[in-house]
Each structure stands twice: as C-alpha cells, then as structure tokens.
Design a protein around this motif. Sequence first.
Motif, PDB file in Angstrom:
ATOM      1  N   ALA A  12       0.826  -1.202   0.000  1.00 15.16           N
ATOM      2  CA  ALA A  12       0.000   0.000   0.000  1.00 15.16           C
ATOM      3  C   ALA A  12       0.869   1.265   0.000  1.00 15.16           C
ATOM      4  O   ALA A  12       0.581   2.230  -0.713  1.00 15.16           O
ATOM      5  CB  ALA A  12      -0.939   0.002   1.207  1.00 15.16           C
ATOM      6  N   GLU A  13       1.925   1.249   0.790  1.00 12.77           N
ATOM      7  CA  GLU A  13       2.826   2.414   0.832  1.00 12.77           C
ATOM      8  C   GLU A  13       3.538   2.601  -0.500  1.00 12.77           C
ATOM      9  O   GLU A  13       3.671   3.724  -0.989  1.00 12.77           O
ATOM     10  CB  GLU A  13       3.848   2.250   1.955  1.00 12.77           C
ATOM     11  CG  GLU A  13       3.258   2.342   3.337  1.00 12.77           C
ATOM     12  CD  GLU A  13       4.250   1.956   4.427  1.00 12.77           C
ATOM     13  OE1 GLU A  13       4.265   2.666   5.447  1.00 12.77           O
ATOM     14  OE2 GLU A  13       4.994   0.972   4.262  1.00 12.77           O
ATOM     15  N   ILE A  14       4.002   1.507  -1.081  1.00  8.49           N
ATOM     16  CA  ILE A  14       4.683   1.587  -2.378  1.00  8.49           C
ATOM     17  C   ILE A  14       3.720   2.126  -3.435  1.00  8.49           C
ATOM     18  O   ILE A  14       4.092   2.976  -4.248  1.00  8.49           O
ATOM     19  CB  ILE A  14       5.248   0.212  -2.787  1.00  8.49           C
ATOM     20  CG1 ILE A  14       6.358  -0.204  -1.814  1.00  8.49           C
ATOM     21  CG2 ILE A  14       5.757   0.238  -4.224  1.00  8.49           C
ATOM     22  CD1 ILE A  14       6.814  -1.644  -1.961  1.00  8.49           C
ATOM     23  N   ALA A  15       2.487   1.647  -3.412  1.00 13.15           N
ATOM     24  CA  ALA A  15       1.485   2.116  -4.372  1.00 13.15           C
ATOM     25  C   ALA A  15       1.273   3.619  -4.248  1.00 13.15           C
ATOM     26  O   ALA A  15       1.206   4.327  -5.251  1.00 13.15           O
ATOM     27  CB  ALA A  15       0.165   1.367  -4.144  1.00 13.15           C
ATOM     28  N   LYS A  26       1.464  -5.386  -6.335  1.00 11.89           N
ATOM     29  CA  LYS A  26       1.515  -6.818  -6.032  1.00 11.89           C
ATOM     30  C   LYS A  26       1.973  -7.620  -7.246  1.00 11.89           C
ATOM     31  O   LYS A  26       2.772  -8.554  -7.124  1.00 11.89           O
ATOM     32  CB  LYS A  26       0.150  -7.323  -5.570  1.00 11.89           C
ATOM     33  CG  LYS A  26      -0.241  -6.860  -4.198  1.00 11.89           C
ATOM     34  CD  LYS A  26      -1.630  -7.369  -3.827  1.00 11.89           C
ATOM     35  CE  LYS A  26      -2.081  -6.829  -2.490  1.00 11.89           C
ATOM     36  NZ  LYS A  26      -3.433  -7.288  -2.139  1.00 11.89           N
ATOM     37  N   THR A  27       1.473  -7.245  -8.420  1.00 15.55           N
ATOM     38  CA  THR A  27       1.872  -7.930  -9.654  1.00 15.55           C
ATOM     39  C   THR A  27       3.357  -7.746  -9.914  1.00 15.55           C
ATOM     40  O   THR A  27       4.062  -8.708 -10.231  1.00 15.55           O
ATOM     41  CB  THR A  27       1.048  -7.406 -10.851  1.00 15.55           C
ATOM     42  OG1 THR A  27      -0.326  -7.667 -10.610  1.00 15.55           O
ATOM     43  CG2 THR A  27       1.489  -8.056 -12.152  1.00 15.55           C
ATOM     44  N   HIS A  28       3.852  -6.524  -9.762  1.00 17.99           N
ATOM     45  CA  HIS A  28       5.278  -6.256  -9.994  1.00 17.99           C
ATOM     46  C   HIS A  28       6.146  -7.015  -8.997  1.00 17.99           C
ATOM     47  O   HIS A  28       7.179  -7.578  -9.366  1.00 17.99           O
ATOM     48  CB  HIS A  28       5.575  -4.758  -9.924  1.00 17.99           C
ATOM     49  CG  HIS A  28       5.109  -3.992 -11.124  1.00 17.99           C
ATOM     50  ND1 HIS A  28       5.396  -4.353 -12.414  1.00 17.99           N
ATOM     51  CD2 HIS A  28       4.372  -2.859 -11.212  1.00 17.99           C
ATOM     52  CE1 HIS A  28       4.860  -3.493 -13.254  1.00 17.99           C
ATOM     53  NE2 HIS A  28       4.225  -2.568 -12.543  1.00 17.99           N
ATOM     54  N   VAL A  29       5.752  -7.025  -7.725  1.00 21.15           N
ATOM     55  CA  VAL A  29       6.510  -7.751  -6.707  1.00 21.15           C
ATOM     56  C   VAL A  29       6.558  -9.235  -7.070  1.00 21.15           C
ATOM     57  O   VAL A  29       7.623  -9.857  -7.048  1.00 21.15           O
ATOM     58  CB  VAL A  29       5.923  -7.538  -5.295  1.00 21.15           C
ATOM     59  CG1 VAL A  29       6.577  -8.478  -4.289  1.00 21.15           C
ATOM     60  CG2 VAL A  29       6.087  -6.087  -4.860  1.00 21.15           C
TER      61      VAL A  29
END
Length: 82
Positions: A12-15, A26-29
Amino acid sequence: MVALISSGRSNAEIARILRLSETTVKTHVSNVLAKWGLRDRVQLVVRAFKTGAVVPDQQPDGAVARPLLGSDPSGREPAVEG
C-alpha cells in the motif's frame, strides 16, 4: 521498487509513493520474485543487499529509515526531525 521493498514499505505504501494501484504493485513484486527465483520479500531484500542493488540505510524517497524493531505499536510513523 526493489529499494522501496528493501526499506520495509508495504504494498500500500509503495502504491501511494509510486502512484500505482496496490494490485499493480503486487503484480510487480510477484514478477520480480519469479524472475529472480525467490520465495518471498525477505529473500528479495537479502539478494538486493548482497548484490549492491540496494545500499542499507539509503532511502529511495528521501525518507528517514523506519525502525523495524521496537516501533510504535499504534502503527504511527515516527516523528522526523530536521
């Protein structure tokens, strides 16, 4: 994104920082984990530090490093002096 993960940021923070949806993060991770053949974020952080892709204590967004142990149980961010 690896630097943000390594700094202990949640999806959430990264977003919020990258102005992406949490689903996209989440997809990128997941894609990074698969590409590097890793099980989880912990292995990702270890690999990032070992290879020099991320330098400890260097924050990608200019933020002060967040303490992982002994942090405020309320979840509030620590005050930043400056």
